[in-house]
Design a protein around this motif. Structure first.
Motif, mmCIF file in Angstrom:
data_model
loop_
_atom_site.group_PDB
_atom_site.id
_atom_site.type_symbol
_atom_site.label_atom_id
_atom_site.label_comp_id
_atom_site.label_asym_id
_atom_site.label_seq_id
_atom_site.Cartn_x
_atom_site.Cartn_y
_atom_site.Cartn_z
ATOM 1 N N GLN A 169 0.628 -1.702 -0.512
ATOM 2 C CA GLN A 169 -0.049 0.132 -0.061
ATOM 3 C C GLN A 169 1.130 1.269 0.148
ATOM 4 N N VAL A 170 2.014 1.115 0.905
ATOM 5 C CA VAL A 170 2.715 2.216 1.030
ATOM 6 C C VAL A 170 3.417 2.595 0.025
ATOM 7 N N LEU A 171 4.214 1.429 -0.585
ATOM 8 C CA LEU A 171 4.447 1.549 -1.808
ATOM 9 C C LEU A 171 3.913 2.068 -3.009
ATOM 10 N N GLY A 172 2.858 1.486 -3.360
ATOM 11 C CA GLY A 172 2.370 1.925 -4.489
ATOM 12 C C GLY A 172 1.546 3.256 -4.524
ATOM 13 N N GLY A 173 0.682 3.817 -3.184
ATOM 14 C CA GLY A 173 1.068 5.728 -3.377
ATOM 15 C C GLY A 173 2.313 6.659 -3.605
ATOM 16 N N ILE A 174 3.971 5.704 -2.923
ATOM 17 C CA ILE A 174 4.907 6.671 -3.396
ATOM 18 C C ILE A 174 4.826 6.678 -4.722
ATOM 19 N N LEU A 175 4.756 5.452 -5.326
ATOM 20 C CA LEU A 175 5.560 5.118 -7.174
ATOM 21 C C LEU A 175 4.256 5.665 -7.771
ATOM 22 N N VAL A 176 2.617 5.688 -7.830
ATOM 23 C CA VAL A 176 1.869 6.279 -8.247
ATOM 24 C C VAL A 176 1.377 8.440 -8.483
ATOM 25 N N SER A 177 2.196 8.736 -6.849
ATOM 26 C CA SER A 177 2.585 9.978 -6.765
ATOM 27 C C SER A 177 3.222 10.729 -7.692
ATOM 28 N N ALA A 178 4.572 10.213 -7.764
ATOM 29 C CA ALA A 178 5.602 10.566 -8.575
ATOM 30 C C ALA A 178 5.193 10.497 -9.768
ATOM 31 N N ASP A 179 4.834 9.297 -10.726
ATOM 32 C CA ASP A 179 4.632 9.977 -11.796
ATOM 33 C C ASP A 179 6.042 9.388 -12.534
ATOM 34 N N LEU A 180 6.583 9.055 -12.228
ATOM 35 C CA LEU A 180 8.122 8.724 -13.126
ATOM 36 C C LEU A 180 8.081 8.991 -14.690
ATOM 37 N N PHE A 181 8.488 9.624 -14.238
ATOM 38 C CA PHE A 181 8.982 9.332 -16.504
ATOM 39 C C PHE A 181 7.653 9.714 -16.847
ATOM 40 N N GLY A 182 6.475 10.131 -16.341
ATOM 41 C CA GLY A 182 5.018 10.392 -17.070
ATOM 42 C C GLY A 182 4.699 8.186 -17.432
ATOM 43 N N THR A 183 5.159 7.827 -16.493
ATOM 44 C CA THR A 183 5.170 6.323 -16.587
ATOM 45 C C THR A 183 3.183 6.311 -15.390
ATOM 46 N N SER A 184 2.534 6.768 -14.694
ATOM 47 C CA SER A 184 1.393 6.489 -14.390
ATOM 48 C C SER A 184 1.830 5.471 -12.617
ATOM 49 N N TRP A 185 0.826 4.123 -13.491
ATOM 50 C CA TRP A 185 0.192 3.454 -12.410
ATOM 51 C C TRP A 185 1.610 2.822 -12.865
ATOM 52 N N ARG A 186 2.829 2.214 -13.856
ATOM 53 C CA ARG A 186 3.397 0.742 -14.622
ATOM 54 C C ARG A 186 4.673 1.123 -13.774
ATOM 55 N N PRO A 187 4.842 1.887 -12.841
ATOM 56 C CA PRO A 187 5.602 1.627 -11.697
ATOM 57 C C PRO A 187 5.893 0.297 -11.393
ATOM 58 N N VAL A 188 3.999 0.567 -10.967
ATOM 59 C CA VAL A 188 3.694 -0.432 -9.230
ATOM 60 C C VAL A 188 4.247 -2.133 -9.417
ATOM 61 N N PHE A 189 3.982 -2.594 -11.187
ATOM 62 C CA PHE A 189 4.799 -3.649 -11.663
ATOM 63 C C PHE A 189 6.150 -3.570 -12.009
ATOM 64 N N LEU A 190 7.105 -2.823 -12.859
ATOM 65 C CA LEU A 190 7.546 -2.488 -12.829
ATOM 66 C C LEU A 190 9.195 -2.687 -11.875
ATOM 67 N N VAL A 191 8.856 -1.999 -10.918
ATOM 68 C CA VAL A 191 10.083 -1.945 -10.482
ATOM 69 C C VAL A 191 10.905 -3.105 -9.858
ATOM 70 N N ASN A 192 9.303 -4.894 -9.605
ATOM 71 C CA ASN A 192 9.767 -5.626 -9.317
ATOM 72 C C ASN A 192 11.613 -6.149 -10.404
ATOM 73 N N VAL A 193 11.164 -5.986 -11.573
ATOM 74 C CA VAL A 193 11.966 -5.950 -12.660
ATOM 75 C C VAL A 193 13.547 -6.213 -12.491
ATOM 76 N N PRO A 194 14.272 -5.096 -11.970
ATOM 77 C CA PRO A 194 15.346 -4.731 -11.418
ATOM 78 C C PRO A 194 15.887 -5.760 -10.846
ATOM 79 N N VAL A 195 15.115 -5.249 -9.160
ATOM 80 C CA VAL A 195 15.000 -6.107 -8.198
ATOM 81 C C VAL A 195 14.631 -7.837 -8.532
ATOM 82 N N GLY A 196 13.732 -8.599 -9.640
ATOM 83 C CA GLY A 196 14.254 -10.188 -9.784
ATOM 84 C C GLY A 196 14.926 -9.917 -10.235
ATOM 85 N N LEU A 197 15.788 -9.389 -11.540
ATOM 86 C CA LEU A 197 16.724 -10.068 -11.913
ATOM 87 C C LEU A 197 17.955 -9.962 -11.420
#
Length: 494
Positions: A169-197
């Motif tokens: 809940q906390v991380l989702g709020g941070i990522l959506v509010s940050a709107d990184l590079f105009g990606t809106s909601w997508r970082p809530v999923f993309l954050v798993n990629v570097p961690v997973g690798l």
């Protein structure tokens, strides 16, 4: 109830012997497997905060949005036991790496999805990857830690499990509010990629190799021949879970039509058939999804009820409060997410320290934890019932919820697994992980439906109406926690 340390399971040999560097190797192994464990519940809840934005940008219907949220949990719950069996047959290291790769790739696909249908499909795959990955965590802990080290590892596991839920809940709020590079909601999923690798690279280096035994495994000697996968049992269980969970997810929006009730009734019938088939398979000397002796392990039955109740309360609490904070009080995703920080932090801290408390206190941890959860949950509802922000007392109550859930969950899991044999590690981890997921899914569906029903009955929307709906929902959650307290008074047979 007495406090026990977890002995090494009968017939097990920890993969790390007592030698220089042993503790460091164990520490690295635990860090890697728990990091993966953290991502799984994180992804169950991280989408909650992003849901309004996803609905707007993808033009998702209410049913489509619910499937985006619940699709992950449905496949996760259905396939967990089979994921545990795959680890037993192929090797926990291999299956861990394979599941992590699927989970990471599906996370990337979710982040790049261009439609609701694509996102739902990729979430289903993501849940399947988690179902293959996560059972290996408990199995690796059980097979590579013994005595006090095992107790501590299971304590850390318990803390990470529900920290991930609240942290989502906390991380989702941070990522959506940050709107990184105009990606809106997508970082809530993309954050798993570097961690997973990163985890894939680390896991290759620190996980013990699978054993070079007759079953083709290197490093971890199996207790016996690898068992079959029990595909008929998987089909029956999968159908029963699906028929139960889908109407729970979609029934509210459709005003609980006849098909939803027929579906849940069919789920009960299929579950009875599943139990009958599994019993018959065991009598014939086959390999059912869950070995009957696992269900006969002292404390497992009671632990199943407690874990299901605790996780239902945990998930229902987070989901309903998120709806109220954003929909009723108009909080931003960031503010709504940060509201859950006290619950997450306290859950984790209590999960790590409860074993150090005095013996007399240990005897009442489980019932005391559920009582604290019930009182604190009701207090949150009362503080927010009139549409206010609850003031500083809200955070006191949120601390109580986190501490109570941790005390109810951690000791239950640790004590239930203490007597599990090494050869039953896969079955027990799959069973308890499935119960955890079904508890969370049921909590979101049932208490979410209750919240929506009460909100609609209030008439005009607003903070006051939402607060009253939340109060009714939290009274129901407190009642479930009270049942957990009653179950906690039952002395587990040793």
């Amino acid at each position: 109830m007495t406090t026990t340390t977890s002995p090494a399971p009968a017939g097990s040999t920890p993969a790390f012997s007592k030698a220089p560097g042993t503790d460091n190797r164990r520490g690295r192994l635990l860090a890697v497997v728990l990091a993966a464990q953290f991502m799984a519940p994180l992804d169950t809840f991280i989408v909650n905060v992003a849901a309004p934005t996803i609905r707007t940008e993808l033009h998702a219907s209410g049913a489509g949005l619910q499937l985006v949220i619940a699709g992950y949990t449905i496949t996760y719950a259905v396939l967990l036991i089979t994921g545990a069996r795959l680890g037993e047959r192929i090797g926990h290291r291999r299956v861990y790496l394979g599941g992590l790769a699927v989970f990471t790739a599906a996370s990337l696909a979710c982040g790049l999805a261009q439609s609701t249908g694509e996102l739902i499909a990729f979430r289903l795959v993501q849940g399947a990857g988690a179902a293959v990955l996560i059972p290996q965590v408990l199995s690796l802990i059980q097979r590579n830690f013994a005595g006090e080290a095992r107790v501590k590892a299971l304590g850390a596991y318990s803390a990470v499990l529900a920290i991930g839920a609240a942290a989502g809940q906390v991380l989702g709020g941070i990522l959506v509010s940050a709107d990184l590079f105009g990606t809106s909601w997508r970082p809530v999923f993309l954050v798993n990629v570097p961690v997973g690798l990163v985890l894939l690279v680390m896991a290759v280096r620190v996980l013990p190799h699978d054993d070079d035994g007759e079953d083709g495994r290197r490093g971890e000697r199996a207790a016996g021949p690898a068992r079959e996968l029990d595909l008929p049992g998987l089909v029956l269980l999968g159908a029963a879970v699906s028929l139960f969970t889908v109407p729970l997810v979609l029934g509210q929006e459709a005003d609980w039509p006849l098909w939803s009730w027929l579906s849940m009734a069919a789920a009960v019938v299929l579950f009875v058939l599943f139990c009958a088939y599994e019993s018959r398979l065991a009598r014939r000397g086959g390999a059912p999804l869950i070995a009957p002796r696992v269900l006969r392990t002292p404390g497992i039955g009671l632990a199943v009820f407690r874990i299901a109740a605790g996780m239902a309360v945990n998930a229902g609490f987070l989901f309903a409060l998120t709806l109220h904070l954003q929909g009723g009080l108009g909080y931003s995703p960031l503010r709504a997410g940060l509201t859950f920080a006290p619950t997450a932090v306290v859950f984790g801290v209590v999960g790590l320290v409860w074993r150090r408390w005095p013996e007399p206190l240990q005897r009442v941890l489980i019932p005391g934890g559920f009582v604290l959860t019930a009182v604190s949950t009701a207090a949150v509802g009362l503080l927010l019932r009139d549409g206010g922000d609850g003031g500083p007392w809200l955070y006191v109550a949120l601390v109580g919820v986190g501490g109570g859930l941790s005390l109810g969950f951690g000791p239950t899991l640790t004590r239930a697994l203490a007597g599990v044999r090494a050869e039953d590690a896969a079955d027990s981890s799959g069973l308890l992980a499935t119960v955890t997921q079904l508890g969370q899914l049921t909590g979101v569906a049932c208490f979410g439906a209750l919240f929506f029903n009460r909100l609609e009955s209030q008439g005009a929307p607003g903070a006051y109406s939402s607060g009253n709906a939340l109060l009714v929902c939290f009274y129901a959650l407190a009642s479930v926690a009270a049942l957990g307290a009653v179950s906690g008074l039952v002395r587990m047979r040793r």
